[in-house]
Design a protein around this motif. Sequence first.
Motif, PDB file in Angstrom:
ATOM      1  N   PRO A 430      19.245  12.064  17.356  1.00 15.26           N
ATOM      2  CA  PRO A 430      19.874  12.870  16.288  1.00 15.26           C
ATOM      3  C   PRO A 430      19.801  12.159  14.927  1.00 15.26           C
ATOM      4  N   SER A 431      19.832  12.959  13.862  1.00 20.09           N
ATOM      5  CA  SER A 431      19.906  12.432  12.496  1.00 20.09           C
ATOM      6  C   SER A 431      21.351  12.519  12.018  1.00 20.09           C
ATOM      7  N   PHE A 432      21.860  11.433  11.446  1.00 17.75           N
ATOM      8  CA  PHE A 432      23.289  11.391  11.102  1.00 17.75           C
ATOM      9  C   PHE A 432      23.567  11.649   9.620  1.00 17.75           C
ATOM     10  N   GLY A 433      22.630  11.402   8.757  1.00 17.31           N
ATOM     11  CA  GLY A 433      22.824  11.657   7.330  1.00 17.31           C
ATOM     12  C   GLY A 433      23.791  10.700   6.663  1.00 17.31           C
ATOM     13  N   PHE A 434      23.832   9.438   7.129  1.00 25.26           N
ATOM     14  CA  PHE A 434      24.679   8.458   6.472  1.00 25.26           C
ATOM     15  C   PHE A 434      24.168   8.163   5.063  1.00 25.26           C
ATOM     16  N   SER A 435      25.067   7.784   4.166  1.00 26.08           N
ATOM     17  CA  SER A 435      24.635   7.349   2.845  1.00 26.08           C
ATOM     18  C   SER A 435      24.056   5.944   2.952  1.00 26.08           C
ATOM     19  N   GLU A 436      23.483   5.488   1.854  1.00 25.41           N
ATOM     20  CA  GLU A 436      22.874   4.157   1.871  1.00 25.41           C
ATOM     21  C   GLU A 436      23.918   3.070   2.133  1.00 25.41           C
ATOM     22  N   ASP A 437      25.095   3.171   1.470  1.00 23.39           N
ATOM     23  CA  ASP A 437      26.139   2.170   1.680  1.00 23.39           C
ATOM     24  C   ASP A 437      26.653   2.209   3.114  1.00 23.39           C
ATOM     25  N   GLN A 438      26.828   3.415   3.649  1.00 23.68           N
ATOM     26  CA  GLN A 438      27.290   3.529   5.031  1.00 23.68           C
ATOM     27  C   GLN A 438      26.276   2.955   5.997  1.00 23.68           C
ATOM     28  N   ALA A 439      24.992   3.271   5.791  1.00 26.37           N
ATOM     29  CA  ALA A 439      23.944   2.763   6.678  1.00 26.37           C
ATOM     30  C   ALA A 439      23.880   1.246   6.633  1.00 26.37           C
ATOM     31  N   ASN A 440      23.964   0.668   5.433  1.00 25.79           N
ATOM     32  CA  ASN A 440      23.954  -0.787   5.316  1.00 25.79           C
ATOM     33  C   ASN A 440      25.114  -1.407   6.075  1.00 25.79           C
ATOM     34  N   HIS A 441      26.293  -0.801   5.965  1.00 22.59           N
ATOM     35  CA  HIS A 441      27.480  -1.338   6.629  1.00 22.59           C
ATOM     36  C   HIS A 441      27.358  -1.224   8.150  1.00 22.59           C
TER      37      HIS A 441
END
Length: 839
Positions: A430-441
Amino acid sequence: MSSDTPDEFRPDAGIAAEVKTARIEQEMEQSYIDYSMSVIAGRALPDVRDGLKPVHRRILYAMHESGITAHSAHRKSSSVVGETMGDYHPHGDSAIYDALARMAQDFSMRYPLVDGQGNFGSVDGDPPAAPRYTESRMAPMAEELLADIEKDTVDFQSNYDDRKQEPVVLPASFPNLLVNGSSGIAVGMSTNIPPHNLGEVIDATTHLIENPECTIEDLMEFVEGPDFPTGANIVGRNAVHKAYKTGRGRIRVRAEFEVDEDEDNVVITELPYQENKARLIERIADDVNEGKIEGIRDLRDESDRDGIRVVVELKRGANADVVKNQLLEHHLESTFGVINLALVDGQPRVLTLKETLVEYLNHRRDVVRRRSEYELAEAEDRAHILEGRLKALDNIDDVVETIRNSESRDDAKAALRGEQTVEVDGEALPSFGFSEDQANHIVAMQLGSLTSMEAAEIEAEYGDVQNRIDRLNEILNDADELDAVIRSELTEIREEYADERRTSFIEDTGSVTHEDLIAEEDVVVVVSEDDYIKRMSLDTFRAQHRGGKGIIGTDLKEGDTVSSVFVANTHDYLLYFTNHGQVYKLKTYQVPEMSRTARGKSAVNLLELDDGEEITSVVNTADIDEETEKYLTMVTRNGYVKRTSVEKFQNILTTGIIATKLDDGDELADVEVTDGTRDLILASRDGMSIRFDEDDVRAMGRSARGVRGMKLTGDDELVGVAAVDEDVHNWVLTVTENGYGKRTDIGDYRRQSRNGKGLIDIKTNDRNGPVCAMETVGYGDHLFVMSQSGQMLRTPVDDVSTVGRNTMGVIVMKMDAGDHVASVDVHQVGSDDVDESEE
């Protein structure tokens, strides 16, 4: 042409083209203005927002940047000076150190901003030790000026060499300009702002927040006046009021001293602000040697760390009062010239008290708004990260699979953002669509954060952050909530740092003559309807038996009549209540002393009465015992009664303050001091009276109207109120306008409920006339009765017959045709002192 011949001069070519023609007077004027503004804005004047000049602001910010806080170790002052000079203030080190040392002097600053160790100077004018010998750090109060500076609360500007940023102004959690004051000389102008008590200034600021339309007079009920670190006394209040209303004033400050009668010494314990003690002693000694001051044998400076103590030893037989007066006239009093000049939006302005606080509040609102915006952005960023973590925990298996099956950390982040697909066994995750800051965290998360306990903690933190976001939005969207935050923070600072006043007020008698030079004696004060007032010695009037005409007590101008008479001590404070419901305060000795046949002085020269305003009642503050709570109980002509705590009357202005609210057509009739345990007896003009418990009338504020005390019929009105103290009072004494009166046992007046019609007190027929006054009396009291024409009779109350209620009474004072009793007062004396010859 010869080589020695110069080329032709061309004004439009070369460097000559850059030369501009200007009139020298215009260039000098503009250059001087530029220099003046540079000195004004960059050196000599404080900013109204934080109350600091640039040098002080830079010293504190340099200490803040270096971590030299109130909780750190002290640092060599030379280090602080070097940091300030190298980074922010490119001026001489001596100027910086002088400013640093002053902020550490508890005799210069009301609330020092620097905590110093070592010799930072003294009240004797001794200079501070060299900066290499002293140590310093920020005082806790200074940290309050810098609080939240890292949260984008104020603007910054480049320092002198563009290497660093420095604040344009500090956040200032309290109104430092008024609290610590300031002084400085610019070009063509100067400032001299006295220090004030922190608690009083904060109380005035919170009152302004709650009442934006309040007047300067309202604020002066909280800010009594300057509060100097060296204590001493301010002489009179008029100059203080003028300074607060106009921004300028000259305040007389007098040393605190006392006479040690056992040792024949005058002991000075507090000096006027910025007075050099050593120089003062030298000047006194010079005057003694030159014969300008007589009666002094020796001068000793016994001051220590506990305080100032200068002993002026008197010669044997010297008059201490005379010596005291000479010291006051020449040495123990100085003038502080208030010039409340500060920078407002970069421009110098002379400010009133209210304008100063308004400018501070505007700054503080901007600080709290910017801080809230900064904290909101931080909270929203944190909430965004927590939302990503919670979403990842909800889909933990797929998130882990996505990261495990990604070729690199960057691919994993891209997959979490939904920018690329990860397949496992031919199936796309699945694709979650996290933002860049969320993905980094999420990629940086540890396995330990996947526990159920960790998830619960994240959910709890997310809830707290959401609550914080809601609160910050509420503050930013509601001006009242923002003001509530400012008020709350000011209250916290008040509770943490506020202390008692050090500077007291003494009355201004128009000269340096001390109050102790005025003899203490009982006097009779007479006030007329046209507000002429005077005092006479009590011995002027010897006691007579009742029924006499008395003697002349005052001379009246045509058409004027006596309104009131009372007995007081010359050193008593008197509260003057008027028919308009105002109250004024005055020392008895400030009333001019005159003979029996004198008219008196117009009261408008002593009390600022309005047109048509007349004194109807006087209360002697000597009757107010500080050990028990006291009230001022007031009655009006229309039958209203109210009690107000005497604490509400602590700060009475020269222009008076409101004592009670009055309905249209109503007037204040009488005032009595009570203690909450008494019975009250109200008397009406038509001879009715009512007695009820004082508790039936709840305590109210000064601006309240009161409650009904007595039902009046027809055109009847109240004329007085008497308080019953059965340990002192035995009878109720009633006097009518035609000079008749009676004593009646207090027990004959049964207690009733408030707002009743009451009982008949005395018959008010053609012989007696209407009631003029009612008093509670006891053994040994003397009655002072004064007629409208100025006749005065003093008689023992024992001469007035004791009869029941609803009787006619007996003649107390014989009246001439057309004359009537104007006022009655009762005074406790040691003996009857009856003069038979004057019967």
